[in-house]
Design a protein around this motif. Structure first.
Motif, PDB file in Angstrom:
ATOM      1  N   ALA A 192       0.826  -1.210   0.000  1.00 12.05           N
ATOM      2  CA  ALA A 192       0.000   0.000   0.000  1.00 12.05           C
ATOM      3  C   ALA A 192       0.860   1.260   0.000  1.00 12.05           C
ATOM      4  O   ALA A 192       0.537   2.250  -0.668  1.00 12.05           O
ATOM      5  N   ALA A 193       1.977   1.234   0.742  1.00 12.90           N
ATOM      6  CA  ALA A 193       2.871   2.401   0.790  1.00 12.90           C
ATOM      7  C   ALA A 193       3.417   2.708  -0.599  1.00 12.90           C
ATOM      8  O   ALA A 193       3.518   3.881  -0.995  1.00 12.90           O
ATOM      9  N   VAL A 196       0.702   4.364  -2.662  1.00 15.10           N
ATOM     10  CA  VAL A 196       0.494   5.759  -2.253  1.00 15.10           C
ATOM     11  C   VAL A 196       1.598   6.653  -2.804  1.00 15.10           C
ATOM     12  O   VAL A 196       1.335   7.741  -3.335  1.00 15.10           O
ATOM     13  N   THR A 197       2.852   6.210  -2.699  1.00 11.28           N
ATOM     14  CA  THR A 197       3.964   7.055  -3.162  1.00 11.28           C
ATOM     15  C   THR A 197       3.959   7.211  -4.677  1.00 11.28           C
ATOM     16  O   THR A 197       4.478   8.203  -5.189  1.00 11.28           O
ATOM     17  N   ARG A 199       1.108   7.312  -6.576  1.00 17.62           N
ATOM     18  CA  ARG A 199      -0.063   8.073  -7.007  1.00 17.62           C
ATOM     19  C   ARG A 199      -0.076   9.505  -6.494  1.00 17.62           C
ATOM     20  O   ARG A 199      -0.637  10.400  -7.119  1.00 17.62           O
ATOM     21  N   ARG A 200       0.480   9.718  -5.314  1.00 16.90           N
ATOM     22  CA  ARG A 200       0.406  11.049  -4.725  1.00 16.90           C
ATOM     23  C   ARG A 200       1.683  11.359  -3.961  1.00 16.90           C
ATOM     24  O   ARG A 200       2.103  10.586  -3.116  1.00 16.90           O
ATOM     25  N   ARG A 201       2.289  12.487  -4.274  1.00 18.13           N
ATOM     26  CA  ARG A 201       3.503  12.924  -3.588  1.00 18.13           C
ATOM     27  C   ARG A 201       3.137  13.980  -2.562  1.00 18.13           C
ATOM     28  O   ARG A 201       2.537  14.999  -2.887  1.00 18.13           O
ATOM     29  N   VAL A 266       6.340   6.403   3.849  1.00 17.44           N
ATOM     30  CA  VAL A 266       5.644   7.325   2.941  1.00 17.44           C
ATOM     31  C   VAL A 266       6.185   8.743   3.098  1.00 17.44           C
ATOM     32  O   VAL A 266       6.464   9.444   2.108  1.00 17.44           O
TER      33      VAL A 266
END
Length: 384
Positions: A192-193, A196-197, A199-201, A266
Motif C-alpha cells: 500500500a505504501a 500511495v507514493t 499516485r500522490r507525492r 511514505v
C-alpha cells in the motif's frame, strides 16, 4: 524509483539487519553489547520493518519490470535460494563443529535435526502451527512467512480470471494456515505504501511532519510496554491456540508498529530528494553494505554462536566480543559475495525451468483442445 529514495530504503534495511545482528550478539556473547543496549530488545520490530520493506519492493518490481509470472517467480526463487542454500549448509557445518566442542550449547538446536533443514528448504517451517528451526538458525522463521506472501501476491497478480485468481489465493491461504496470515497485513502495508507514493507525492512540509511524528510514535510504542500487554490480550482472546502462534501472538503490536513504519516510509520517500543531497557523500559505502543485508540476516546466528563457543577457551576477556563480532562480519562478507555470484546462475536456471513448464502446460492444453474438437467433429459426422 529515484536514486535518493532507493538510498533511503537501503539505509533502512541495513539498519534493520544490524539491529537483528546486535540483538542476537547481545544474547549469545558473554557480557553482550552494553553500549548498544537501546536496540537490544528490538529484534521483532526490525523483522516488522523487513516485512514492510519487502511488500514495498515487491510492489515496485512487479509494476516496473516483472510483468510475467515466470520472471517474478524466477527472481524470487533466485533471490531466496542464492542465500538460503549456503546459509543452511553453513548452519549444518558450524553446528556440527560447535556441538563437538560444546555439546550442551547445541543440545536444544538439534531438536528437529534433518527435518528442520528439509522443511526450511521448502519454506514449510512455519505452516499452520509448526515452528521448525533449521538447527541453530533461529532467524530463519521469517522466511517461512515471507515466501508465502510472495506466492499469494503472485497468485493475486498473475493468475488470469477472477474465479481462478480467487481459488489460487484461497488454496495458498489454506496451505499457510492462520499463523502466517495473521502477519500478512504488515507485508501488505508495504504494498500500500508503494501505491500511495506512486499516485500522490506529499508536499515537503507535510512529509516532514509525518516522518517526525511517526519516528516519535515508533519510539513511544517500542518503549511503552504495549508489546507484552497486547500479547496478553491476544492470548486471552484466542485461548489455547495462542501460544502456538509464535511470533504471530504479537499480531496487534506488529500491525501497529508496521502501520507506523509504513507511514514513516511514505513521509521519508517524499523527503528523499531533499535528504539525498545530504546522503550523497555516504552513498557508495551504504550501497556496498546494504547488498549484504540478506546475508547478514541468514548467516549471522550460526556463525556468532560457533565463534562464541570456539573462541571462549582462548580466554580473551574483554577482547572476546570485538573479536567474535569482527570475525563474524568478515565471514558474512565472504559468504555474501559468493552468494551474490550464485544468484544470476540460479535465476537463469529457474527461468528456463519455468519457461519449459509453461510451454509444456500450453502444449498439453492445446492437445486437450484439439482432442475435444476432434471428438466434436467425429460426433457430428456420426450423427450425419
Amino acid at each position: 524509483m529515484n536514486k535518493a529514495a532507493s538510498l533511503y530504503l537501503d539505509v533502512l534495511r541495513l539498519a534493520a539487519a544490524l539491529v537483528v545482528f546486535i540483538v542476537h550478539a547481545s544474547y549469545l556473547l558473554p557480557g553482550g553489547m552494553p553500549a548498544l543496549w537501546f536496540v537490544s530488545g528490538l529484534g521483532g520490530e526490525a523483522v516488522t520493518v523487513f516485512f514492510v520493506l519487502s511488500g514495498f519492493v515487491i510492489a515496485h518490481v512487479v509494476r516496473t519490470r516483472e510483468f510475467r509470472a515466470a520472471d517474478y517467480l524466477a527472481s524470487r526463487f533466485a533471490r531466496l535460494y542464492s542465500v538460503v542454500l549456503p546459509a543452511l549448509l553453513v548452519t549444518v557445518v558450524l553446528d556440527c563443529a560447535g556441538a563437538a566442542l560444546a555439546p550442551g550449547e547445541y543440545a536444544a538446536s538439534m531438536e528437529h535435526g534433518a527435518w528442520g533443514i528439509g522443511a526450511s528448504l521448502l519454506f514449510a517451517n512455519e505452516l499452520w502451527f509448526a515452528a521448525i528451526r533449521p538447527l541453530s538458525n533461529t532467524p530463519f522463521w521469517s522466511l517461512g512467512y515471507e515466501f508465502w506472501y510472495y506466492m499469494i501476491y503472485a497468485a493475486a497478480r498473475y493468475v488470469p480470471g477472477r474465479r481462478s485468481k480467487c481459488i489460487a489465493v484461497l488454496v495458498l491461504c489454506m496451505i499457510c494456515g492462520p499463523k502466517i496470515l495473521l502477519l500478512m497485513p504488515v507485508w501488505l502495508f508495504g504494498v500500500a505504501a508503494y501505491a500511495v507514493t506512486c499516485r500522490r507525492r506529499l508536499g515537503q512540509p507535510a512529509a516532514l511532519v509525518l516522518a517526525a511524528a511517526t519516528t516519535g510514535g515508533l519510539y513511544l510504542l517500542a518503549t511503552s510496554g504495549a508489546k507484552a500487554a497486547w500479547r496478553e490480550l491476544t492470548i486471552a482472546a484466542l485461548g489455547p491456540v495462542a501460544p502456538a502462534l509464535g511470533p504471530s501472538s504479537h499480531v496487534l503490536y506488529s500491525c501497529a508498529f508496521g502501520l507506523l513504519a509504513t507511514l514513516h516510509v511514505v513521509g521519508m520517500m517524499a523527503l528523499a530528494p531533499v535528504l539525498g543531497r545530504v546522503w550523497h557523500a555516504c552513498e557508495h559505502p551504504v550501497r556496498i553494505m546494504s547488498a549484504y543485508t540478506f546475508a547478514i540476516y541468514l548467516f549471522h546466528y550460526p556463525i556468532l554462536k560457533f565463534f562464541a563457543v570456539a573462541i571462549a577457551p582462548a580466554g580473551l576477556g574483554m577482547l572476546q566480543v570485538p573479536v567474535v563480532v569482527v570475525a563474524t562480519l568478515g565471514m558474512i562478507a565472504a559468504l555474501g559475495s559468493l552468494s551474490d555470484r550464485f544468484k544470476p546462475v540460479l535465476k537463469r536456471s529457474f527461468g528456463r525451468g519455468l519457461e519449459g513448464l509453461a510451454r509444456a502446460c500450453m502444449r498439453r492444453g492445446s492437445d486437450a483442445g484439439d482432442a475435444i474438437e476432434h471428438g466434436k467433429h467425429v460426433t457430428i459426422r456420426g450423427g450425419r
